[in-house]
Design an enzyme around this catalytic site. Structure first.
Site, mmCIF file in Angstrom:
data_model
loop_
_atom_site.group_PDB
_atom_site.id
_atom_site.type_symbol
_atom_site.label_atom_id
_atom_site.label_comp_id
_atom_site.label_asym_id
_atom_site.label_seq_id
_atom_site.Cartn_x
_atom_site.Cartn_y
_atom_site.Cartn_z
ATOM 1 N N ASP A 1 0.811 -1.217 0.000
ATOM 2 C CA ASP A 1 0.000 0.000 0.000
ATOM 3 C C ASP A 1 0.846 1.270 0.000
ATOM 4 O O ASP A 1 2.056 1.233 0.226
ATOM 5 C CB ASP A 1 -0.967 0.002 1.201
ATOM 6 C CG ASP A 1 -0.311 -0.514 2.477
ATOM 7 O OD1 ASP A 1 0.930 -0.479 2.570
ATOM 8 O OD2 ASP A 1 -1.038 -0.958 3.376
ATOM 9 N N ASP B 1 -7.956 -2.774 13.639
ATOM 10 C CA ASP B 1 -9.304 -3.096 13.148
ATOM 11 C C ASP B 1 -9.304 -4.368 12.292
ATOM 12 O O ASP B 1 -10.304 -4.701 11.669
ATOM 13 C CB ASP B 1 -9.886 -1.917 12.351
ATOM 14 C CG ASP B 1 -9.086 -1.605 11.089
ATOM 15 O OD1 ASP B 1 -8.090 -2.311 10.802
ATOM 16 O OD2 ASP B 1 -9.455 -0.652 10.372
ATOM 17 N N HIS C 1 -7.319 -4.932 9.679
ATOM 18 C CA HIS C 1 -6.961 -4.785 8.269
ATOM 19 C C HIS C 1 -5.650 -5.484 7.950
ATOM 20 O O HIS C 1 -4.774 -5.611 8.797
ATOM 21 C CB HIS C 1 -6.932 -3.303 7.829
ATOM 22 C CG HIS C 1 -5.833 -2.473 8.418
ATOM 23 N ND1 HIS C 1 -6.000 -1.140 8.758
ATOM 24 C CD2 HIS C 1 -4.534 -2.747 8.727
ATOM 25 C CE1 HIS C 1 -4.864 -0.659 9.230
ATOM 26 N NE2 HIS C 1 -3.960 -1.618 9.219
ATOM 27 N N GLU D 1 -9.689 -2.055 4.926
ATOM 28 C CA GLU D 1 -10.460 -1.707 6.109
ATOM 29 C C GLU D 1 -11.731 -2.554 6.173
ATOM 30 O O GLU D 1 -12.079 -3.228 5.201
ATOM 31 C CB GLU D 1 -10.804 -0.212 6.050
ATOM 32 C CG GLU D 1 -9.581 0.710 6.027
ATOM 33 C CD GLU D 1 -8.813 0.751 7.353
ATOM 34 O OE1 GLU D 1 -8.702 -0.286 8.025
ATOM 35 O OE2 GLU D 1 -8.317 1.824 7.711
HETATM 36 C C1 F6R Z 1 1.138 -1.230 6.078
HETATM 37 C C2 F6R Z 1 0.208 -2.321 6.299
HETATM 38 C C3 F6R Z 1 -0.644 -2.334 7.524
HETATM 39 C C4 F6R Z 1 0.181 -2.595 8.792
HETATM 40 C C5 F6R Z 1 -0.729 -2.643 10.016
HETATM 41 C C6 F6R Z 1 0.049 -2.867 11.307
HETATM 42 O O1 F6R Z 1 1.865 -1.428 4.892
HETATM 43 O O2 F6R Z 1 0.139 -3.200 5.499
HETATM 44 O O3 F6R Z 1 -1.629 -3.315 7.375
HETATM 45 O O4 F6R Z 1 0.850 -3.810 8.651
HETATM 46 O O5 F6R Z 1 -1.426 -1.447 10.133
HETATM 47 O O6 F6R Z 1 0.844 -1.762 11.563
HETATM 48 P P1 F6R Z 1 1.824 -1.741 12.811
HETATM 49 O O7 F6R Z 1 2.869 -2.777 12.555
HETATM 50 O O8 F6R Z 1 2.412 -0.348 12.805
HETATM 51 O O9 F6R Z 1 1.010 -2.042 14.019
#
Ligand code: F6R
Length: 247
Positions: free
Chosen positions: A53, A122, A124, A129
């Site tokens: 992303d 959440d 994701h 989302e």
């Molecule tokens: C970002 C992504 C997100 C993160 C997720 C966890 O490229 O793919 O899905 O992996 O938000 O983020 P952290 O590791 O910061 O808790």
């Protein structure tokens, strides 16, 4: 452990196509990969990467863009050819065309061999989302308030976090030949339990990984603390031949 799996797969196939994630959880993984490159000559020169992303509206030079993150944490510290590193372009004039281009590019490389995933509070994966269709493809998603809050500290407040991002879809992720979901810390315990042991629902995108034929979930004790089948998972890890190199 995650890094060991990556290093193993990369040594077995130097042309590996990797799907990469960003975020706090991945920082340790990338630190370990950089160390393996420096100390054990782990070679990235022939591999290709596709990130999950990128924020809409942030140029590559912005410190909060995921291109900047990847350059800083991994790409500039290993011998990867930057031309083989792909992220969606959140600055594209035509975002829909950019999403289609990204999907086509992944197809041109014959798909992703190994997809790294973190999990949001959440549920994701990528920025899929709640209510992301289980067969969704790369597209623009509006971010949930929980996600804006999760990433607020990097931007100096939730109001400054971009509201939209381009993300690979759940369907795109599920086509990867192997998935690794990584979660650490007590704040992920509840969502990990729901993702791994709860019913499959588009309200929690990570539950879709239950449909994947080869997905491994790697957690620390804290993130595993709400799982109910821990004894069984431990037994499998301690006894099954697949895991003997990782114990
Ligand atoms: C970002 C992504 C997100 C993160 C997720 C966890 O490229 O793919 O899905 O992996 O938000 O983020 P952290 O590791 O910061 O808790």
């Amino acid at each position: 452990m995650v890094s060991k799996v990556i290093a193993h797969d990369l040594r077995a196939n130097p042309h590996l196509v990797m799907g990469l994630a960003t975020g706090r959880t991945m920082e340790r993984v990338y630190r370990w990969l950089v160390r393996s490159h420096r100390e054990k000559k782990l070679d990235f020169s022939l591999c290709t990467t596709f990130n999950l992303d990128e924020y809409v509206g942030l140029p590559a030079e912005d410190r909060n863009s995921y291109r900047y993150y990847m350059n800083h944490h991994l790409f500039h510290k290993v011998n990867i050819d930057l031309r083989n590193t792909y992220l969606p372009d959140g600055m594209a004039a035509d975002l829909e065309a950019e999403c289609r281009r990204y999907e086509e590019l992944i197809h041109r490389f014959n798909g992703i061999d190994l997809q790294l995933l973190g999990i949001g509070r959440d549920g994701h994966i990528g920025f899929n989302e709640p209510l992301s269709a289980l067969r969704s493809r790369t597209r623009v998603k509006a971010l949930m308030p929980t996600t804006l809050a999760q990433n607020a500290e990097f931007f100096g407040g939730p109001d400054r976090v971009p509201r939209r991002a381009i993300t690979m879809g759940v369907g795109t992720v599920l086509e990867a030949r192997r998935c690794l979901l990584l979660a650490t810390g007590i704040q992920k315990a509840e969502i990990v339990a729901r993702a791994v042991e709860g019913p499959i629902t588009s309200m929690i995108s990570a539950t879709s990984l239950q449909l994947h034929p080869r997905c491994t979930v790697i957690v620390d004790e804290a993130a595993a603390s709400r799982l109910s089948g821990t004894d069984y998972y431990r037994w499998v890890f301690d006894n099954e031949p697949e895991w003997q190199d990782y114990r």
